[in-house]
Design a protein around this motif. Structure first.
Motif, PDB file in Angstrom:
ATOM      1  N   LEU A  33       0.625  -1.012  -0.298  1.00 20.61           N
ATOM      2  CA  LEU A  33       0.351   0.215  -0.225  1.00 20.61           C
ATOM      3  C   LEU A  33       0.902   1.603   0.133  1.00 20.61           C
ATOM      4  CD1 LEU A  33      -2.779   0.952   0.541  1.00 20.61           C
ATOM      5  CD2 LEU A  33      -2.543   0.975   2.811  1.00 20.61           C
ATOM      6  N   ASN A  34       2.414   1.269   0.530  1.00 22.03           N
ATOM      7  CA  ASN A  34       2.909   2.327   0.846  1.00 22.03           C
ATOM      8  C   ASN A  34       3.456   3.001  -0.417  1.00 22.03           C
ATOM      9  OD1 ASN A  34       2.498   3.219   3.517  1.00 22.03           O
ATOM     10  ND2 ASN A  34       4.261   1.974   4.482  1.00 22.03           N
ATOM     11  N   ARG A  35       4.068   1.614  -1.004  1.00 14.85           N
ATOM     12  CA  ARG A  35       4.419   1.639  -2.795  1.00 14.85           C
ATOM     13  C   ARG A  35       3.088   2.378  -3.925  1.00 14.85           C
ATOM     14  NH1 ARG A  35       4.188  -0.673  -6.976  1.00 14.85           N
ATOM     15  NH2 ARG A  35       3.755  -2.725  -6.122  1.00 14.85           N
ATOM     16  N   ALA A  36       2.363   2.096  -3.328  1.00 18.59           N
ATOM     17  CA  ALA A  36       0.903   2.091  -4.348  1.00 18.59           C
ATOM     18  C   ALA A  36       0.952   3.765  -4.497  1.00 18.59           C
ATOM     19  CB  ALA A  36      -0.539   0.936  -4.911  1.00 18.59           C
ATOM     20  N   GLU A  37       1.210   4.596  -3.061  1.00 19.76           N
ATOM     21  CA  GLU A  37       0.400   5.526  -2.884  1.00 19.76           C
ATOM     22  C   GLU A  37       1.690   6.426  -2.863  1.00 19.76           C
ATOM     23  OE1 GLU A  37      -3.087   5.884  -0.061  1.00 19.76           O
ATOM     24  OE2 GLU A  37      -1.073   5.284   0.998  1.00 19.76           O
ATOM     25  N   GLY A  38       2.972   5.680  -3.114  1.00 21.66           N
ATOM     26  CA  GLY A  38       4.099   6.824  -3.888  1.00 21.66           C
ATOM     27  C   GLY A  38       5.258   6.780  -2.408  1.00 21.66           C
ATOM     28  N   GLN A  39       4.701   6.409  -0.957  1.00 19.55           N
ATOM     29  CA  GLN A  39       5.614   6.322  -0.105  1.00 19.55           C
ATOM     30  C   GLN A  39       6.507   5.026   0.026  1.00 19.55           C
ATOM     31  OE1 GLN A  39       3.519   5.853   3.347  1.00 19.55           O
ATOM     32  NE2 GLN A  39       1.357   7.728   2.226  1.00 19.55           N
ATOM     33  N   ILE A  40       7.477   5.182  -0.835  1.00 22.25           N
ATOM     34  CA  ILE A  40       8.235   4.489  -1.249  1.00 22.25           C
ATOM     35  C   ILE A  40       9.347   4.134  -0.009  1.00 22.25           C
ATOM     36  CG2 ILE A  40      10.059   3.600  -2.668  1.00 22.25           C
ATOM     37  CD1 ILE A  40       7.571   4.166  -4.033  1.00 22.25           C
ATOM     38  N   ASP A  41      10.176   5.247   0.643  1.00 25.19           N
ATOM     39  CA  ASP A  41      10.964   4.512   1.769  1.00 25.19           C
ATOM     40  C   ASP A  41      10.809   3.710   2.240  1.00 25.19           C
ATOM     41  OD1 ASP A  41      12.436   6.479   0.223  1.00 25.19           O
ATOM     42  OD2 ASP A  41      13.060   8.144   1.995  1.00 25.19           O
ATOM     43  N   GLN A  42       9.248   4.437   2.825  1.00 23.01           N
ATOM     44  CA  GLN A  42       8.729   4.027   4.158  1.00 23.01           C
ATOM     45  C   GLN A  42       7.802   2.257   3.670  1.00 23.01           C
ATOM     46  OE1 GLN A  42       7.556   6.243   3.202  1.00 23.01           O
ATOM     47  NE2 GLN A  42       6.339   8.077   4.800  1.00 23.01           N
ATOM     48  N   ALA A  43       8.308   2.187   2.896  1.00 20.12           N
ATOM     49  CA  ALA A  43       7.529   0.802   1.704  1.00 20.12           C
ATOM     50  C   ALA A  43       9.037  -0.294   2.142  1.00 20.12           C
ATOM     51  CB  ALA A  43       7.314   0.767   0.809  1.00 20.12           C
ATOM     52  N   LYS A  44      10.069   0.535   1.627  1.00 19.70           N
ATOM     53  CA  LYS A  44      11.505  -0.269   1.403  1.00 19.70           C
ATOM     54  C   LYS A  44      11.916  -0.681   2.598  1.00 19.70           C
ATOM     55  CE  LYS A  44      15.466   0.580  -1.195  1.00 19.70           C
ATOM     56  NZ  LYS A  44      15.623   1.291  -1.071  1.00 19.70           N
ATOM     57  N   ALA A  45      11.750   0.459   4.209  1.00 14.50           N
ATOM     58  CA  ALA A  45      11.612  -0.271   5.081  1.00 14.50           C
ATOM     59  C   ALA A  45      10.828  -1.030   5.604  1.00 14.50           C
ATOM     60  CB  ALA A  45      11.292   1.156   5.693  1.00 14.50           C
ATOM     61  N   LEU A  46       9.579  -1.114   5.983  1.00 17.75           N
ATOM     62  CA  LEU A  46       9.255  -2.557   5.754  1.00 17.75           C
ATOM     63  C   LEU A  46       9.260  -3.468   5.581  1.00 17.75           C
ATOM     64  CD1 LEU A  46       5.420  -0.948   5.911  1.00 17.75           C
ATOM     65  CD2 LEU A  46       6.894  -2.681   8.000  1.00 17.75           C
ATOM     66  N   LEU A  47       9.818  -3.414   4.164  1.00 23.59           N
ATOM     67  CA  LEU A  47      10.306  -5.250   3.524  1.00 23.59           C
ATOM     68  C   LEU A  47      11.476  -5.715   3.657  1.00 23.59           C
ATOM     69  CD1 LEU A  47       8.723  -3.512  -0.305  1.00 23.59           C
ATOM     70  CD2 LEU A  47       7.640  -5.796   1.423  1.00 23.59           C
ATOM     71  N   LYS A  48      12.465  -4.676   4.022  1.00 20.70           N
ATOM     72  CA  LYS A  48      14.034  -4.890   4.442  1.00 20.70           C
ATOM     73  C   LYS A  48      13.355  -5.385   5.482  1.00 20.70           C
ATOM     74  CE  LYS A  48      16.727  -1.605   1.829  1.00 20.70           C
ATOM     75  NZ  LYS A  48      17.726  -0.916   2.182  1.00 20.70           N
ATOM     76  N   ALA A  49      13.036  -5.357   6.682  1.00 23.31           N
ATOM     77  CA  ALA A  49      12.408  -5.704   8.040  1.00 23.31           C
ATOM     78  C   ALA A  49      11.642  -7.558   8.021  1.00 23.31           C
ATOM     79  CB  ALA A  49      11.750  -5.142   8.710  1.00 23.31           C
ATOM     80  N   LEU A  50      10.766  -7.284   6.669  1.00 22.64           N
ATOM     81  CA  LEU A  50      10.554  -8.910   6.327  1.00 22.64           C
ATOM     82  C   LEU A  50      11.614  -9.787   6.094  1.00 22.64           C
ATOM     83  CD1 LEU A  50       7.212  -7.646   5.045  1.00 22.64           C
ATOM     84  CD2 LEU A  50       7.610  -8.417   7.491  1.00 22.64           C
ATOM     85  N   VAL A  51      11.960  -8.544   5.232  1.00 23.44           N
ATOM     86  CA  VAL A  51      12.773 -10.159   4.069  1.00 23.44           C
ATOM     87  C   VAL A  51      14.453 -10.468   4.944  1.00 23.44           C
ATOM     88  CG1 VAL A  51      12.374  -9.846   2.175  1.00 23.44           C
ATOM     89  CG2 VAL A  51      14.786  -8.510   2.829  1.00 23.44           C
ATOM     90  N   GLU A  52      14.250  -9.872   6.430  1.00 28.16           N
ATOM     91  CA  GLU A  52      15.696 -10.512   6.789  1.00 28.16           C
ATOM     92  C   GLU A  52      14.800 -10.884   7.655  1.00 28.16           C
ATOM     93  OE1 GLU A  52      17.051  -6.254   8.697  1.00 28.16           O
ATOM     94  OE2 GLU A  52      18.592  -5.901   7.880  1.00 28.16           O
ATOM     95  N   GLU A  53      12.887 -10.791   8.379  1.00 25.94           N
ATOM     96  CA  GLU A  53      13.117 -12.152   9.233  1.00 25.94           C
ATOM     97  C   GLU A  53      12.767 -13.350   8.422  1.00 25.94           C
ATOM     98  OE1 GLU A  53       8.444 -12.682  11.239  1.00 25.94           O
ATOM     99  OE2 GLU A  53       9.271 -11.119  10.431  1.00 25.94           O
TER     100      GLU A  53
END
Length: 653
Positions: A33-53
């Motif tokens: 949702l963040n990426r779709a709304e253009g909030q790329i930095d927030q999206a990346k931060a979440l995704l990096k945490a998820l793929v680390e997990e």
């Protein structure tokens, strides 16, 4: 979200995360949702945490790739999409981007990516979902969906291939082989199915059958893929064509010098054939190419003689603490670190690493104490003295096989090397034939069935079937033998099936390789087995397994007196020649000095003891477990007072 009703979607996600802050899927959806709304930095931060997990979260890497594209960071996007398809081959959007990117760059991988896009696009959505489930190791979900699909599409080739993959992953190799043979009948030119079938045959140790198939592929394809070349090298090694296997891997390394797996595969051949220095050099080259390559580090440790440097210890420690390191690599490095610290006599630290490795390993283990109880109790109930008296000498009368069985790390490789040094005995490997026969007799009964078909069926089979099974065993194993009149089958798990062996091969010899319970169990606990032996990843589990094994072996002694020779590992260490003479006498063989000088025998050895059996007898490993005794109370409790007393082991505190 498909209607871009972002506010409503965000509200629902907020509710979900308020109720369960660590809801993985909700966090992933929020990132989308963040990426779709253009909030790329927030999206990346979440995704990096998820793929680390979850380093194997393919959709997370794909979404990261889309974020990088939004930021016009194509190299980072390519890297993310490559990681996505590496862990989940069903992600068609990632493949589409990679195909286009590779084409623009003139990368030779473009053709493969295009083929993958076309393949996935041709599949029904159900099967793409099955592939995704398999990538996530959701085998139950994959099987249910695939079976549902196949009920409506009974001869769908790709559906059958996926069912075969599920069967392979769950260890039902008979079904996998049958399904793939059927695919080959329906689509004789289906190269991927033929390669998949060869892999199944390899897993079943049907090396000669696999070799025939793969060699045919290899010879008719003027430009075989790297997958086919690696498979060809594997089957050549399996049938003893070591020079051809080495030559093939060397050529592959020349063409793909940055592939660390090729170096490890070649190193394993050198290690098995006694060329340890070459193996060590290749293992080190492999981790040089891929610093978090756990297989390379564990393979070094598994030579049993390699000593890690301080720099290597630091590198492994950094990797096991890095969230981005895949779990399998962390597991392998934890065991390697355990071996390294044990070698340096830091036993508490060593144990902490062995424990950490086993904790990771247990997450993928299917071992069940209840299923083990069923396996043992049904053998005790069915395989009675009365059964063997009634079916006396109904089997095939060949005296050829010598079965060496017991628990892993109990000294069976040493006994095999001793016997294989005799002029009348061929060493082979851990043959799967008895286990496969037991599986066939079990049919489709599940391991958890309280009254499984096997061994009950032994009471019901027509008597002529036993001789047929015995003759088939002799015929099927002939490919692994040389010209000697006797041969060894060193599959340790055959101890479950001594009754079956007696019925089909009454003149076979059976040797129980027994080792001090604490030494045997702890040696198994600190060994990272390639596959199987899942009971070894917990001290309680392995102690219970040893106790159950002893109970079953006592039963065989009672109902089949004299059929099994017990050889205590510590007795072999203390009196080599005396035990060699005892073993040879049991097998009806004359004494030969070469059996005492077993370490001079040159042969391929494929077990973790490969390097050890090329050395003269030594006592260095007999009491190693004592260095860890303060950590082993759970093992002592599981072994129980009878075994502790029999071996004079101090009871747990």
């Amino acid at each position: 979200m498909s209607k871009r009703n972002f506010d409503e979607a965000r509200s629902l996600l907020d509710e979900a995360l308020s109720a369960e802050a660590e809801n993985f899927e909700a966090k992933y959806t929020l990132a989308v949702l963040n990426r779709a709304e253009g909030q790329i930095d927030q999206a990346k931060a979440l995704l990096k945490a998820l793929v680390e997990e979850k380093p194997d979260f393919g959709r997370g890497f794909q979404e990261l790739g889309l974020c990088e594209l939004a930021l016009k960071q194509e190299p980072a996007a390519i890297s993310a999409f490559e990681r996505a398809v590496e862990v989940d081959g069903s992600l068609i959007e990632s493949w589409k981007f990679l195909a286009a990117a590779y084409r623009r760059k003139g990368d030779s991988r473009a053709e493969q990516a295009v083929m993958q896009v076309e393949f996935l696009a041709s599949l029904p959505q159900e099967l793409r979902t099955v592939i995704s489930y398999l990538a996530a190791n959701r085998l139950g979900d994959a099987e249910r969906l695939c079976r549902y699909f196949m009920q409506q599409n009974k001869t769908h080739v790709e559906g059958m291939r996926l069912m075969a993959e599920i069967a392979t992953r769950t260890g039902v190799f008979d079904d996998a082989e049958f399904l793939l043979e059927t695919v080959m009948e329906l689509a004789p030119d289906h190269i991927e199915a033929e390669v998949q079938l060869a892999h199944v045959l390899l897993r079943r140790q049907r090396f000669h059958k696999a070799h025939k198939r793969v060699k045919a592929i290899y010879e008719r394809d003027k430009n075989p893929s790297s997958q086919v070349q690696a498979l060809y090298a594997s089957v050549c090694f399996g049938v003893g064509e070591n020079d051809e296997a080495i030559k093939t891997y060397q050529e592959m390394i020349r063409v793909s010098p940055n592939d660390p797996q090729l170096r490890v595969s070649l190193a394993h051949i050198y290690n098995a054939t006694g060329e340890s220095p070459k193996a060590v050099d290749l293992f080190k080259q492999a981790y040089g190419l891929k610093p978090d390559f756990g297989d390379a580090f564990w393979s070094l440790a598994n030579t049993k003689s390699y000593r890690f440097t301080g720099a290597e210890l630091a590198a492994m420690t950094e990797c096991v603490n890095a969230p981005s390191t895949p779990q399998i690599d962390k597991t392998q490095m934890q065991f390697a670190l355990g071996k390294a610290y044990e070698d340096s006599k830091d036993y508490d630290t060593a144990f902490s690493h062995y424990q950490a490795g086993n904790t990771l390993k247990r997450e993928t283990s299917n071992h069940s104490k209840e299923q083990l109880d069923i396996r043992i109790s049904t053998q005790l109930d069915v395989c009675t003295a009365e059964l063997f008296e009634r079916l006396k000498d109904v089997g095939h009368n060949a005296p050829d096989p010598i079965f060496i069985l017991g628990l892993p790390r109990a000294g069976s490789t040493l006994l095999e090397q001793i016997l294989a040094s005799h002029s009348k005995v061929d060493g082979t490997m851990e043959l799967h034939d008895i286990l496969d026969l037991a599986k066939r007799l079990r049919g489709r009964d599940k391991a958890s069935d309280p009254s499984p078909r096997y061994p009950r069926i032994l009471e019901e089979l027509p008597t002529e079937r036993f001789a047929q099974f015995g003759q088939q065993f002799i015929e099927d194993t002939r490919a692994y033998r040389g010209t000697a009149p006797y041969f060894i089958d060193k599959m340790p798990n055959n101890f479950f099936h001594i009754g079956l062996i007696k019925l089909i091969l009454p003149n076979a010899k059976v040797i129980d390789a027994r080792r001090h319970p604490m030494a045997c169990c702890f040696s198994g606990y600190k060994q990272l087995f390639g596959e199987g032996q899942e009971f070894s990843c917990g001290l309680e589990e392995i102690g219970n397994y040893y106790r159950q094994y002893v109970d079953l072996m006592n039963h065989w002694d009672e109902v089949l007196p004299g059929f099994v020779l017990r050889v205590q590992h510590e007795d072999v260490i203390a009196d080599l020649e005396g035990q060699v003479r005892r073993i040879l006498d049991f097998c009806g063989l004359e004494f030969e000095e070469s059996c005492v000088e077993f370490h001079k025998t040159k042969r391929t050895v494929r077990t973790p003891s490969a390097e050890q059996v090329r050395q003269p007898i030594n006592k260095s490993g007999v009491d190693q477990w004592c260095n860890f005794e303060s950590h082993l109370d759970p093992l002592k409790h599981a072994l129980g007072p009878d075994i502790l007393e029999a071996y004079g082991i101090t009871p747990p505190a």
